[in-house]
Design a protein around this motif. Structure first.
Motif, PDB file in Angstrom:
ATOM      1  N   ALA A 129      11.461  41.720   1.122  1.00 55.69           N
ATOM      2  CA  ALA A 129      12.327  42.544   1.972  1.00 55.69           C
ATOM      3  C   ALA A 129      13.694  41.895   2.135  1.00 55.69           C
ATOM      4  O   ALA A 129      14.732  42.571   2.055  1.00 55.69           O
ATOM      5  N   PHE A 130      13.717  40.571   2.355  1.00 54.47           N
ATOM      6  CA  PHE A 130      14.989  39.857   2.526  1.00 54.47           C
ATOM      7  C   PHE A 130      15.820  39.950   1.243  1.00 54.47           C
ATOM      8  O   PHE A 130      17.021  40.246   1.293  1.00 54.47           O
ATOM      9  N   THR A 131      15.192  39.694   0.109  1.00 57.90           N
ATOM     10  CA  THR A 131      15.914  39.721  -1.161  1.00 57.90           C
ATOM     11  C   THR A 131      16.475  41.113  -1.443  1.00 57.90           C
ATOM     12  O   THR A 131      17.629  41.266  -1.861  1.00 57.90           O
ATOM     13  N   THR A 132      15.649  42.132  -1.188  1.00 59.32           N
ATOM     14  CA  THR A 132      16.092  43.503  -1.446  1.00 59.32           C
ATOM     15  C   THR A 132      17.286  43.872  -0.581  1.00 59.32           C
ATOM     16  O   THR A 132      18.297  44.395  -1.074  1.00 59.32           O
ATOM     17  N   LEU A 133      17.190  43.605   0.724  1.00 60.68           N
ATOM     18  CA  LEU A 133      18.287  43.945   1.625  1.00 60.68           C
ATOM     19  C   LEU A 133      19.541  43.135   1.306  1.00 60.68           C
ATOM     20  O   LEU A 133      20.657  43.653   1.365  1.00 60.68           O
ATOM     21  N   PHE A 134      19.364  41.856   0.963  1.00 62.88           N
ATOM     22  CA  PHE A 134      20.519  41.011   0.648  1.00 62.88           C
ATOM     23  C   PHE A 134      21.252  41.537  -0.584  1.00 62.88           C
ATOM     24  O   PHE A 134      22.487  41.591  -0.609  1.00 62.88           O
ATOM     25  N   VAL A 135      20.491  41.911  -1.601  1.00 58.56           N
ATOM     26  CA  VAL A 135      21.111  42.411  -2.832  1.00 58.56           C
ATOM     27  C   VAL A 135      21.793  43.752  -2.584  1.00 58.56           C
ATOM     28  O   VAL A 135      22.909  44.000  -3.059  1.00 58.56           O
ATOM     29  N   ILE A 136      21.138  44.640  -1.813  1.00 59.16           N
ATOM     30  CA  ILE A 136      21.704  45.966  -1.562  1.00 59.16           C
ATOM     31  C   ILE A 136      22.968  45.871  -0.714  1.00 59.16           C
ATOM     32  O   ILE A 136      23.994  46.491  -1.009  1.00 59.16           O
ATOM     33  N   ILE A 137      22.918  45.074   0.359  1.00 55.68           N
ATOM     34  CA  ILE A 137      24.083  44.949   1.252  1.00 55.68           C
ATOM     35  C   ILE A 137      25.168  44.091   0.609  1.00 55.68           C
ATOM     36  O   ILE A 137      26.353  44.363   0.752  1.00 55.68           O
ATOM     37  N   ASP A 138      24.759  43.025  -0.111  1.00 58.56           N
ATOM     38  CA  ASP A 138      25.679  42.187  -0.890  1.00 58.56           C
ATOM     39  C   ASP A 138      26.781  41.544  -0.034  1.00 58.56           C
ATOM     40  O   ASP A 138      27.971  41.869  -0.195  1.00 58.56           O
ATOM     41  N   PRO A 139      26.428  40.627   0.875  1.00 57.74           N
ATOM     42  CA  PRO A 139      27.448  39.953   1.708  1.00 57.74           C
ATOM     43  C   PRO A 139      28.569  39.284   0.921  1.00 57.74           C
ATOM     44  O   PRO A 139      29.745  39.433   1.298  1.00 57.74           O
ATOM     45  N   PRO A 140      28.290  38.543  -0.174  1.00 56.49           N
ATOM     46  CA  PRO A 140      29.416  37.940  -0.913  1.00 56.49           C
ATOM     47  C   PRO A 140      30.382  38.979  -1.470  1.00 56.49           C
ATOM     48  O   PRO A 140      31.595  38.753  -1.515  1.00 56.49           O
ATOM     49  N   GLY A 141      29.855  40.122  -1.895  1.00 53.26           N
ATOM     50  CA  GLY A 141      30.725  41.163  -2.434  1.00 53.26           C
ATOM     51  C   GLY A 141      31.518  41.893  -1.363  1.00 53.26           C
ATOM     52  O   GLY A 141      32.612  42.393  -1.635  1.00 53.26           O
ATOM     53  N   LEU A 142      30.981  41.935  -0.134  1.00 50.43           N
ATOM     54  CA  LEU A 142      31.682  42.617   0.951  1.00 50.43           C
ATOM     55  C   LEU A 142      32.801  41.778   1.557  1.00 50.43           C
ATOM     56  O   LEU A 142      33.729  42.327   2.142  1.00 50.43           O
ATOM     57  N   ALA A 143      32.717  40.457   1.432  1.00 50.57           N
ATOM     58  CA  ALA A 143      33.711  39.579   2.059  1.00 50.57           C
ATOM     59  C   ALA A 143      35.141  39.895   1.613  1.00 50.57           C
ATOM     60  O   ALA A 143      36.033  40.046   2.453  1.00 50.57           O
ATOM     61  N   PRO A 144      35.412  39.999   0.296  1.00 52.11           N
ATOM     62  CA  PRO A 144      36.792  40.335  -0.101  1.00 52.11           C
ATOM     63  C   PRO A 144      37.200  41.738   0.328  1.00 52.11           C
ATOM     64  O   PRO A 144      38.382  41.991   0.593  1.00 52.11           O
ATOM     65  N   LEU A 145      36.250  42.675   0.411  1.00 53.54           N
ATOM     66  CA  LEU A 145      36.584  44.012   0.889  1.00 53.54           C
ATOM     67  C   LEU A 145      36.965  43.968   2.364  1.00 53.54           C
ATOM     68  O   LEU A 145      37.910  44.638   2.799  1.00 53.54           O
ATOM     69  N   PHE A 146      36.234  43.175   3.138  1.00 55.03           N
ATOM     70  CA  PHE A 146      36.572  42.995   4.551  1.00 55.03           C
ATOM     71  C   PHE A 146      37.969  42.399   4.686  1.00 55.03           C
ATOM     72  O   PHE A 146      38.761  42.828   5.534  1.00 55.03           O
ATOM     73  N   LEU A 147      38.276  41.428   3.839  1.00 59.56           N
ATOM     74  CA  LEU A 147      39.593  40.799   3.858  1.00 59.56           C
ATOM     75  C   LEU A 147      40.689  41.816   3.567  1.00 59.56           C
ATOM     76  O   LEU A 147      41.712  41.858   4.261  1.00 59.56           O
ATOM     77  N   ALA A 148      40.477  42.660   2.563  1.00 58.87           N
ATOM     78  CA  ALA A 148      41.488  43.648   2.203  1.00 58.87           C
ATOM     79  C   ALA A 148      41.659  44.700   3.296  1.00 58.87           C
ATOM     80  O   ALA A 148      42.774  45.118   3.602  1.00 58.87           O
ATOM     81  N   LEU A 149      40.547  45.112   3.904  1.00 57.50           N
ATOM     82  CA  LEU A 149      40.604  46.159   4.927  1.00 57.50           C
ATOM     83  C   LEU A 149      41.196  45.666   6.241  1.00 57.50           C
ATOM     84  O   LEU A 149      41.635  46.466   7.066  1.00 57.50           O
TER      85      LEU A 149
END
Length: 208
Positions: A9-29
C-alpha cells in the motif's frame, strides 16, 4: 493489514502521488512567494488531499455512481483543468495578475494553488483516488482501515517534506533558472493533462 500488504500500500501510494516529482511543480506554482506562504499552501494542500482521498476511499464508488460520474469522466475533467494551469505557467499569466494587484502592500495573494491544482488533481488525482478506493476495498475491519490511514499519512508527510525543501531549490537556481524551469514544467504539465484526457477518452473507446 499484514506487513506485506502495508508495504504494498505504501509503495503504491508513493508511486502514484510521486512526492519527488511534485516538488518542482510546487516550486513553480509558488514562485515568488515567501516561506510562510509556501508553508501555509503546503499544509492546506496536504490536508485537503488527505480529506479527499479518505473520503473517496470510504464513499468514492458509491458517490460517483450515485451522481452518475465515471472515473474516466473525472480523469478528463482533471486533465482539462490541469491544462489551463499549464497555460498560465507557460505564458506567465499568474505573474501579470500579481503585478496588476500589487498596489496594496498587504493585499491578499491573488493566486492560491493549494486546492487546485496541488490538492486536486496533482496529489489527489484520478490515479490516487482510484488507488484509495481499491486499497480500502482490500482492508478488513477498523484495524485494517486505520493501518491504511497511517500509510496514507506517512506518504503525505514525505510529500510535505519535499514541498518544504523546494525553497532550497529556488535559492540554488535563482530567478532566471526558476523562470526557465517554470516554462519547462508548464510543458510537462500540459503533456500530463493531455495524457489524463487521452486515458479518460480511451476508457470510452474514443482514443487508440
Amino acid at each position: 493489514m499484514e506487513y506485506a500488504a502495508l508495504i504494498t500500500a505504501f509503495t503504491t501510494l508513493f508511486v502514484i502521488i510521486d512526492p519527488p516529482g511534485l516538488a518542482p511543480l510546487f516550486l513553480a506554482l509558488t514562485q515568488g512567494m515567501s516561506a510562510p506562504q509556501r508553508r501555509a499552501i503546503a499544509i492546506r494542500a496536504s490536508l485537503v488531499a488527505i480529506g479527499i482521498l479518505l473520503g473517496f476511499g470510504l464513499f468514492g464508488e458509491a458517490l460517483l455512481g450515485f451522481i452518475g460520474i465515471s472515473m474516466p469522466a473525472f480523469r478528463v475533467a482533471g486533465g482539462v483543468l490541469l491544462f489551463l494551469t499549464a497555460l498560465d505557467m507557460l505564458f506567465e499569466r499568474r505573474q501579470k495578475r500579481r503585478e496588476d494587484t500589487a498596489e496594496e502592500e498587504e493585499a491578499e495573494p491573488d493566486h492560491d494553488p493549494s486546492v487546485f491544482p496541488l490538492a486536486v488533481p496533482l496529489i489527489a488525482g484520478p490515479g490516487a483516488i482510484a488507488t484509495m478506493i481499491l486499497l480500502v476495498g482490500q482492508t478488513e475491519g477498523a484495524l485494517g482501515f486505520a493501518a491504511l490511514v497511517a500509510v496514507l499519512l506517512a506518504v503525505m508527510a514525505i510529500n510535505f517534506a519535499f514541498f518544504m525543501a523546494s525553497g532550497l531549490i529556488e535559492r540554488a537556481l535563482g530567478k532566471t533558472g526558476i523562470n526557465v524551469i517554470t516554462r519547462l514544467l508548464g510543458m510537462l504539465l500540459a503533456a500530463l493533462a493531455v495524457q489524463f484526457i487521452l486515458d479518460g477518452l480511451r476508457s470510452f473507446g474514443f482514443a487508440a
